[in-house]
Scaffold this motif. Structure first.
Motif, PDB file in Angstrom:
ATOM      1  N   LEU A 140       0.815  -1.206   0.000  1.00  0.00           N
ATOM      2  CA  LEU A 140       0.000   0.000   0.000  1.00  0.00           C
ATOM      3  C   LEU A 140       0.850   1.258   0.000  1.00  0.00           C
ATOM      4  O   LEU A 140       0.464   2.275  -0.574  1.00  0.00           O
ATOM      5  N   ARG A 141       2.022   1.201   0.644  1.00  0.00           N
ATOM      6  CA  ARG A 141       2.875   2.393   0.643  1.00  0.00           C
ATOM      7  C   ARG A 141       3.418   2.676  -0.753  1.00  0.00           C
ATOM      8  O   ARG A 141       3.600   3.833  -1.140  1.00  0.00           O
ATOM      9  N   ASP A 142       3.666   1.603  -1.544  1.00  0.00           N
ATOM     10  CA  ASP A 142       4.081   1.814  -2.933  1.00  0.00           C
ATOM     11  C   ASP A 142       2.928   2.373  -3.760  1.00  0.00           C
ATOM     12  O   ASP A 142       3.121   3.228  -4.636  1.00  0.00           O
ATOM     13  N   LEU A 143       1.722   1.886  -3.494  1.00  0.00           N
ATOM     14  CA  LEU A 143       0.546   2.390  -4.183  1.00  0.00           C
ATOM     15  C   LEU A 143       0.354   3.874  -3.897  1.00  0.00           C
ATOM     16  O   LEU A 143       0.087   4.670  -4.803  1.00  0.00           O
ATOM     17  N   ALA A 144       0.525   4.234  -2.621  1.00  0.00           N
ATOM     18  CA  ALA A 144       0.389   5.645  -2.248  1.00  0.00           C
ATOM     19  C   ALA A 144       1.497   6.483  -2.869  1.00  0.00           C
ATOM     20  O   ALA A 144       1.259   7.604  -3.351  1.00  0.00           O
ATOM     21  N   ARG A 145       2.711   5.945  -2.907  1.00  0.00           N
ATOM     22  CA  ARG A 145       3.837   6.675  -3.487  1.00  0.00           C
ATOM     23  C   ARG A 145       3.611   6.913  -4.977  1.00  0.00           C
ATOM     24  O   ARG A 145       3.852   8.007  -5.496  1.00  0.00           O
ATOM     25  N   ASP A 146       3.119   5.885  -5.673  1.00  0.00           N
ATOM     26  CA  ASP A 146       2.854   6.035  -7.097  1.00  0.00           C
ATOM     27  C   ASP A 146       1.698   7.001  -7.347  1.00  0.00           C
ATOM     28  O   ASP A 146       1.699   7.742  -8.345  1.00  0.00           O
ATOM     29  N   ALA A 147       0.714   6.994  -6.454  1.00  0.00           N
ATOM     30  CA  ALA A 147      -0.398   7.935  -6.592  1.00  0.00           C
ATOM     31  C   ALA A 147       0.102   9.365  -6.459  1.00  0.00           C
ATOM     32  O   ALA A 147      -0.298  10.259  -7.223  1.00  0.00           O
ATOM     33  N   ILE A 148       0.995   9.598  -5.510  1.00  0.00           N
ATOM     34  CA  ILE A 148       1.566  10.933  -5.331  1.00  0.00           C
ATOM     35  C   ILE A 148       2.408  11.326  -6.551  1.00  0.00           C
ATOM     36  O   ILE A 148       2.332  12.446  -7.046  1.00  0.00           O
ATOM     37  N   SER A 149       3.185  10.360  -7.062  1.00  0.00           N
ATOM     38  CA  SER A 149       3.986  10.641  -8.259  1.00  0.00           C
ATOM     39  C   SER A 149       3.087  10.971  -9.447  1.00  0.00           C
ATOM     40  O   SER A 149       3.393  11.851 -10.254  1.00  0.00           O
ATOM     41  N   GLY A 150       1.960  10.256  -9.541  1.00  0.00           N
ATOM     42  CA  GLY A 150       1.024  10.523 -10.615  1.00  0.00           C
ATOM     43  C   GLY A 150       0.424  11.912 -10.526  1.00  0.00           C
ATOM     44  O   GLY A 150       0.289  12.611 -11.521  1.00  0.00           O
ATOM     45  N   ILE A 151       0.075  12.308  -9.292  1.00  0.00           N
ATOM     46  CA  ILE A 151      -0.491  13.651  -9.098  1.00  0.00           C
ATOM     47  C   ILE A 151       0.538  14.709  -9.476  1.00  0.00           C
ATOM     48  O   ILE A 151       0.213  15.710 -10.120  1.00  0.00           O
ATOM     49  N   ARG A 152       1.785  14.473  -9.107  1.00  0.00           N
ATOM     50  CA  ARG A 152       2.838  15.431  -9.441  1.00  0.00           C
ATOM     51  C   ARG A 152       3.104  15.451 -10.943  1.00  0.00           C
ATOM     52  O   ARG A 152       3.347  16.517 -11.522  1.00  0.00           O
ATOM     53  N   SER A 153       3.071  14.283 -11.574  1.00  0.00           N
ATOM     54  CA  SER A 153       3.385  14.208 -12.999  1.00  0.00           C
ATOM     55  C   SER A 153       2.272  14.804 -13.865  1.00  0.00           C
ATOM     56  O   SER A 153       2.535  15.486 -14.848  1.00  0.00           O
ATOM     57  N   TYR A 154       1.031  14.531 -13.464  1.00  0.00           N
ATOM     58  CA  TYR A 154      -0.109  14.938 -14.295  1.00  0.00           C
ATOM     59  C   TYR A 154      -0.807  16.174 -13.779  1.00  0.00           C
ATOM     60  O   TYR A 154      -1.672  16.728 -14.470  1.00  0.00           O
ATOM     61  N   GLY A 155      -0.445  16.615 -12.560  1.00  0.00           N
ATOM     62  CA  GLY A 155      -1.123  17.776 -11.984  1.00  0.00           C
ATOM     63  C   GLY A 155      -0.671  19.074 -12.572  1.00  0.00           C
ATOM     64  O   GLY A 155      -1.352  20.087 -12.472  1.00  0.00           O
TER      65      GLY A 155
END
Length: 450
Positions: free
Chosen positions: A435-450
């Motif tokens: 789950l911590r990897d899932l959360a990390r990737d979600a944050i990376s996604g927000i940063r990449s696409y935000g």
């Protein structure tokens, strides 16, 4: 358009080619033709060189053109461009061998001006756009191979060497639009590293099907079309799959990481064959007759893989400059090629007018790109390619999410329904996702696409 050479050819003081132009553009794809249109309209003598027997003869494309950038270059372009279908339905699919999770969006707004995207055959589209350059006054030279850049004793690029019987060409500025893994950019020393490491291999089949069959299967009519992008379609090899509708054919294929494809020891046509057998795809392509098979390198390294864009008498545009946006949600290339070529043409025209085509005199090119969508979008999404091609996104998340959704819709009577949190934890554990990897990737996604 070019042949690999280790370095530019140095010419003696006063040595000239048989023909002199204000600008020589190498490559009559979308970037080169857009540059030629701008320069010719500015009153400059322009040579547009194409290695193939006609523009588009050497190009392979099975995807969607986002043509709104043409609004600025060719007003009302949609009334004459050789479009197959306007994309009015867009699907994103996550696949496992026996599952498919699909986000399906359709809108009538994309089937009328201002259009969003369209499928087209590159042989038709490139020939049409190069014809516009000729109409503007550019001289199109086909079946012409550029073998080297030509430089003067001071190192300034002064033209190109060709395989034409009438010899070399002089130019005040050269625009390299010679495609992925550009030999001219390498000759000029503008690439810091081997670009094959930042390239993927796209392979596609064109399947002939009756127009009525396509419209019935995909739920469209007239010139409406469908764009389907897939993750999980490449047997764990980083990449993705695609399926696009043309008027009376389908384009289906995969785009995969070159290095990982080699490690997997799988032939790309095997990946397409397996994709066509998938239970979600097989009904769509059933009965299609293969009329074309093609493969092409794609520059998908993104912003950080771009070369230096200007040299002493040289500009780099389109795929030659790695301007292909591979960001998952957005998979675009032709629009960036047209945009970069258009701005290269304007920068070259301004430099020629000022009498300075040095690196400094051509600096306006990058300034134009930076203030437009071309570099702004690439910079904003610079982290997306790495995230998209990561092991979790490619190999774990499709299966995890498909299992999660299957669990949500699975009726468990006589047992009570499990909660969403329980289903998420169970799916994540089953597929080795922390789950911590899932959360990390979600944050990376927000940063990449935000």
């Amino acid at each position: 358009m070019t042949s690999p050479m280790s370095s530019p050819v140095r010419v003696a003081e006063g040595e000239r080619g048989v023909a002199s132009f204000d600008a020589v553009i190498v490559g009559a794809g979308p970037a080169g033709s857009a540059a030629a249109i701008e320069l010719a309209r500015a009153g400059r003598r322009v040579a547009l060189l194409e290695r193939g027997s006609f523009p588009g003869a050497k190009n392979v494309y099975g995807g969607v053109v986002y043509g709104r950038v043409l609004d600025e270059l060719i007003p009302n372009w949609w009334t004459e461009a050789p479009i197959q279908r306007w994309v009015t339905r867009r699907q994103t699919m996550l696949l496992t061998p026996g599952q498919a999770l699909t986000v399906d969006f359709r809108t009538e707004n994309w089937g009328k001006p201002p259009y969003n995207g369209a499928t087209t055959h590159r042989a038709d589209f490139d020939a049409w756009l190069a014809g516009k350059a000729e109409e503007a006054g550019a001289k199109l030279l086909t079946s012409t191979l550029v073998t080297a850049l030509r430089t003067d004793p001071g190192g300034r690029i002064v033209g190109v060497r060709t395989d034409r019987p009438d010899g070399d060409l002089d130019a005040g500025v050269v625009i390299a639009a010679d495609g992925v893994n550009s030999f001219l950019a390498k000759q000029a020393g503008l690439y810091a590293e081997d670009q094959l490491a930042n390239s993927t291999l796209g392979v596609k089949e064109t399947l002939a099907l009756p127009r009525e069959t396509i419209e019935e299967r995909f739920g469209v009519r007239g010139t409406d079309g469908v764009d389907i992008e897939m993750i999980g379609a490449t047997k764990g090899i980083p990449g993705g799959g695609f399926l696009y509708t043309n008027l009376d054919s389908l384009s289906i294929g995969v785009v995969v990481d070159l290095t990982e494809l080699g490690k997997a020891k799988v032939r790309p046509e095997e990946l397409i064959a397996e994709l066509k057998r998938h239970p979600s795809i097989a009904p769509l392509v059933r009965g299609g007759e293969i009329v074309e098979y093609a493969a092409h390198l794609i520059p998908e390294g993104g912003y950080h893989s771009m070369p230096t864009l200007t040299g002493n008498g040289l500009l780099i545009a389109g795929d030659a400059a790695a301007m292909c946006l591979a960001a998952g949600i957005w998979l675009e290339g032709v629009n960036f090629a047209i945009g970069s070529g258009m701005y290269a043409g304007r920068a070259a025209a301004a430099a020629l007018a000022a009498g300075d085509t040095s690196t400094r005199g051509l600096a306006g090119y990058r300034e134009r790109l930076a203030s437009s969508f071309v570099l702004a979008d690439h910079h904003k999404l610079r982290g997306a390619p790495g995230l998209l091609m990561s092991e979790r996104v490619q190999r774990k998340y499709p299966a995890m999410l498909c299992d999660l959704v299957e669990g949500v819709f699975q009726v468990t009577n006589p047992q009570p329904k499990p909660g969403f949190r329980k289903l998420l934890l169970r799916s994540a554990k089953r597929h080795g996702v922390r789950l911590r990897d899932l959360a990390r990737d979600a944050i990376s996604g927000i940063r990449s696409y935000g």
